[in-house]
Write an enzyme that holds these catalytic residues in place. Structure first.
Site, PDB file in Angstrom:
ATOM      1  CG  HIS A  51      -1.726  -0.876  13.583  1.00  0.00           C
ATOM      2  ND1 HIS A  51      -2.297  -0.017  12.677  1.00  0.00           N
ATOM      3  CD2 HIS A  51      -0.876  -1.652  12.878  1.00  0.00           C
ATOM      4  CE1 HIS A  51      -1.805  -0.274  11.469  1.00  0.00           C
ATOM      5  NE2 HIS A  51      -0.945  -1.253  11.563  1.00  0.00           N
ATOM      6  CG  ASP A  90      -6.399  -4.351  16.056  1.00  0.00           C
ATOM      7  OD1 ASP A  90      -6.549  -5.361  15.335  1.00  0.00           O
ATOM      8  OD2 ASP A  90      -5.479  -3.530  15.886  1.00  0.00           O
ATOM      9  CD  GLN A 141      -0.418  -8.633  13.968  1.00  0.00           C
ATOM     10  OE1 GLN A 141       0.020  -9.776  13.829  1.00  0.00           O
ATOM     11  NE2 GLN A 141      -0.229  -7.698  13.054  1.00  0.00           N
ATOM     12  CE  LYS A 155      -2.345  -6.947   9.879  1.00  0.00           C
ATOM     13  NZ  LYS A 155      -1.095  -6.462   9.311  1.00  0.00           N
ATOM     14  CB  CYS A 197       1.248   1.212  11.673  1.00  0.00           C
ATOM     15  SG  CYS A 197       1.493   1.195   9.898  1.00  0.00           S
TER      16      CYS A 197
END
Lengths: 470, 163
Positions: free
Chosen positions: A150, A248, A251, A274, A426
């Site tokens: 991203h 990261d 997700q 999220k 993104c």
């Protein structure tokens, strides 16, 4: 990897139909209709999730009953507000398996990554003294990212490289949408065809992770392909050369059991919005000794010990990184979201969403539809360490429809009340790698049903006919 | 007609499939020319547009002699450049500016169209985009080509400002 045996986590238990009905009832927004009375089918949870009532109630309760400035003042409300704020930190730490003092509140994951990258820059400038020397990067050093990132886990590292003279390199993505680790370490390995560096100076032959690598920043799960990265393998390689790892986890944390201590990463970021929580708050995890050594980035009130006109000593982490008034109500809401997920059980959430991923991937049966990313849901093997037995992809599926632009695909789905994301999500370099400008993406969460995915597939099947695509 | 059908009128689908002016062409040396590359960063749609301006002679107005372009994107953005290319070709610059303003008004009409039907007729096939104006997220798709035209005209030196 196998396609018949879907990884479901240690328990393998998914939601019963009655449990799923109860989960959906917790999310007030899911009851509304869109576009002239059509039932909402929300398949954009990878962009932002909907919020359960308990998160909304917790925020309202904070404002109605507890609102006060935290970490200052000795009155009753200040005590209660501080307690709620710090309790939320415990709730979030418990969700991701860390110590409470290792969780730093940030306005979001993007800010968290920038905090680490800029902290490294400050260390390079000499701030933080000897303790921060381990963070220094400069000409000749390398920062490694991946082609799947991203923009929020790419641009801050491009900037750090530009500011320090370090070199940015990246792990390429294979045709299957997974990271191509063939060039990860030297030992006779070759660099992947797409493996790149911004200024190749002919030092080819060294692996992507080598003795010059200082930072390895990568997504646990791609927000485009849904593929799970081989965290254990990358962390092991980074450790061998003493490079910092930055994960990261935006997700992954909302969708599967994540134990950051077990994964062994140095830093990680994820966002509340999220993860069934409010906007405006996220978390940065850092191993305690690293948070102690990393220089602060945003300075000012609340993050100090002693301030004189000549200089300042800083508070210990995490407060050292929390200058200024914090997003207290949102953090408290984030804590409620973390508890909500833990009560559902991340094993069950993961198993439920593995089923949805399989159902989503059936769009590949529709003529003209092509999935960008792993085509099946497999199970991570023993080499995945703490993630062994978990699914190797999540229920975020990006796709293209031959002859129809993603924006137009999204519009037809929207007309049926189905919300998907369209665009480059993104992640322009990843789209460029596949030679496409835009994809549509359907993504699920705890409240998504197989029935909704079926409705999505049916609507998608009519898209090419609507545009007269042959 | 459903909102979706109002948005994707047949004329739009036809233009998207068989666009007018696609493929950049060279401009005569004695004409003015300008080129502009516009990107919609949210969806990645892009257009590179070249305008060929015939300078006015004997005090007459300068005219758009031709528009050519390359681009990729959704059917709305591509069809809109195509329709615009037809509409502005051979028009004097003040008429192009008037059409640009009318089209922007149409896009701001939230699906209602322009009040003055006579004026609306001046937009020709571009009135087919009325349905698009109901969808705020898609208006910028329809305006991408118009932004490229305006910028190209400025770059050509034929139009003084890029207000």
């Amino acid at each position: 990897m196998t396609t018949t045996e879907v990884g479901t986590g240690p328990s393998g238990r998914t939601f019963t139909p009655a449990e799923l009905v109860a989960v959906r009832a917790d999310f007030p927004l899911l009851g509304r209709t869109v576009r002239d009375g059509k039932r909402l089918v929300y398949l954009d949870s990878a962009a932002t999730s909907q919020k359960p009532q308990v998160v909304l109630d917790t925020e309202v309760d904070f404002y109605e009953q507890r609102n006060a400035a935290v970490h200052r003042g000795a009155h009753a409300l200040a005590e209660e507000a501080t307690e709620a704020f710090e309790h939320a930190r415990q709730q979030v730490a418990a969700l991701v398996g860390t110590d409470v003092g290792e969780i730093v509140w940030t306005p979001g994951a993007t800010t968290g990554i920038n905090l680490v990258a800029t902290g490294i820059q400050h260390a390079t400038l000499g701030r933080g003294g000897e303790a921060a020397e381990r963070f220094r990067v400069g000409p000749g050093d390398e920062i490694l990212v991946t082609e799947a990132e991203h923009h929020s886990n790419l641009v801050p590292w491009q900037e750090l490289a530009a500011r320090t003279g370090a070199t940015l390199r990246w792990i390429p993505v294979g045709d299957d949408g997974r990271l191509d680790l063939s060039g990860l370490e030297a030992a006779g390995g070759t660099t992947g065809s797409g493996a790149g560096r911004a200024d190749d100076d002919g030092r080819g032959g060294a692996g992507l992770i080598n003795e010059r690598t200082r930072v390895v920043a990568f997504a646990h799960v791609s927000n485009v392909t849904g593929a799970v990265a081989p965290v254990s393998r990358i962390v092991a390689a980074a450790r061998r050369v003493g490079a910092l790892t930055v994960l990261d986890a935006c997700q992954s944390v909302p969708h599967r059991p994540v134990d950051l201590h077990a994964l062994g990463v140095d830093f990680a970021v994820f966002s509340a919005h999220k993860t069934l929580g409010p906007t405006g708050v996220g978390a940065l995890y850092g191993r305690r000794e690293l948070l102690e050594a990393l220089p602060p980035v945003t300075t000012g009130g609340s993050m100090v010990e002693v301030v004189t006109m000549e200089g300042t000593t800083f508070a210990p982490p995490p407060l050292k990184f929390e200058a200024g008034t914090q997003m207290v109500a949102q953090a408290v809401g984030f804590g409620a979201a973390a508890d909500y997920l833990r009560e559902l059980g991340m094993d069950a959430v993961c198993a439920h969403e593995a089923e949805l991923a399989t159902e989503l991937l059936r769009i590949a049966e529709i003529p003209g539809v092509r999935v960008i990313g792993p085509a099946t849901v497999g199970t991570l093997g023993q080499d995945a360490g703490p993630e062994a037995g978990l699914p190797d992809r999540v229920a975020a599926v990006s796709f293209v429809v031959d002859g129809v632009h993603a924006h137009d695909v999204g519009q037809v789905l929207d007309d049926a009340g189905i919300a998907v994301r369209v665009g480059h999500h993104c992640a322009q370099p990843l789209h460029r790698r596949f030679g496409i400008a835009a994809t549509a993406r359907a993504s699920a969460s705890v409240y998504t049903t197989v029935d909704e995915v079926t409705a999505f597939r049916e609507a998608l099947a009519g898209v090419r006919a609507f545009f007269g695509a042959e | 007609m459903s909102s979706l059908e109002q948005m994707y009128q047949q004329v739009i689908l036809d233009h998207a499939k068989h666009p007018v002016g696609r493929g950049l062409v060279a401009v005569d040396a004695d004409h003015l020319h300008g080129e502009s590359h516009q990107v919609n960063p949210t969806c990645g749609d892009e257009v590179t547009l070249r305008v060929d301006v015939l300078p006015g002679v004997d005090g007459g107005p300068a005219r758009v002699a031709g528009v050519s372009w390359e681009g990729q994107g959704c059917s709305i953005s591509q069809a809109s450049v195509s329709v615009m290319t037809e509409l502005v070709s051979d028009q004097p610059l003040d008429e192009v500016a008037r059409l640009d303003a009318l089209f922007h008004d149409l896009m701001g009409s939230r699906g209602k169209g322009l009040d003055d039907e006579g004026v609306e007729d001046d937009l020709g096939d571009a009135t087919a985009f009325t349905g698009v104006s109901k969808y705020p997220a898609r208006i910028k798709c329809a305006l991408l080509g118009w932004a490229a035209l305006k910028d190209s005209l400025v770059r050509s030196g034929a139009s003084a400002t890029n207000d």
